[in-house]
Design a protein around this motif. Sequence first.
Motif: not given
Length: 342
Positions: A183-187, A210-219, A221-227
């Motif tokens: 949710l944080a990343a998607q915002r 877990d919070r990092l895992t969720g952020w990476r999933r959203a990134m 899914h959006a085709g954005l770098a998660d580095d």
Amino acid sequence: MRAAGKETVPAKRLPTLEDVAARAGVSRATASRVVNADPRVGQAAREAVQASIRDLGYRPNRAARSLVRPDADSIAVVVPEAEERVFSDPFFSAILGAIYTKLADSPVQVLLAVAPPGKRDKIDRYLRGGYTDGAIVVSHHRDDGITDVLREIQLPAVYIGRPHAGDVGLPYVDVDNVTGGMLAAQRLIDGGRRRIGTVAGPQDMASGYDRLTGWRRAMTHAGLADDLVEYGDFTAASGGEKMLRLLEREPNLDGVFAASDLMAVSVIQELQGRGISVPEDVAVVGFDDSQMAKLTRPPLTTVLSTTSGMASTAVEMLLTLLKGQQVEHVILPTELIPRDSA
């Protein structure tokens, strides 16, 4: 009181009350009175028995205690963190406040056991000493050793926060941290941000992982770098430090997810101190929805952690365990709390 003896406990068996009494140089009846907090025992005898309990690792038999005192009279809140953090971080004050509130009309006393992960002996001795009927563990770290002790002594216990190792045979209550990170990343993504970093929590804690895992999933899914990941420890100091590191790595950064509100507040302060506007230049999202989220300027967009809900549920679960009944893990839902920082 007899002269202190030097009896040792035979190998491969747990120490008994007789062993405690012999080592302390008192009668079994006196040792029993100390274990049951009888005020009629003199100070010298009490201290000798307490030292013997610590040295031998004695723990009173819960079944025998329940014959005399069927109702629980104390629970311990176990926090494997440094004292200065426990008494300065709003998360812990919210947890403790909710636990005390839940038990306000109960005869059950709440005891606090605090020690940093690297100094587990203090908590270890306390739990093995039989001073409490059950435990609520908060802020568990992967290598703090508490799980092993609880399973060994079979003390009823509930974790606030999923144990890092997963299902360790002890119940827990947690929020859906993976969904919260998403949710944080998607915002940030929905706000048009494309170079998004995160100040993640410690990876030896399930909440940080877990919070990092969720952020990476959203990134992803959006085709954005998660580095762009820097690892903090949920404290304000680490938030500011890691924000500087992100800016050094990526001057064109336009969004940040900080895995706790405490870190997010420092992230905002660091950005503003460098003349970077929030949210115009860099949008920021936190996690917890603590009181400070409403007090920042701009007010902090964050993810609801339902801290009081976790604490209240943990108390209910532990009281159920103390009645001899089983409980299941509980995962509470979370949601985005939109404000002005993102």
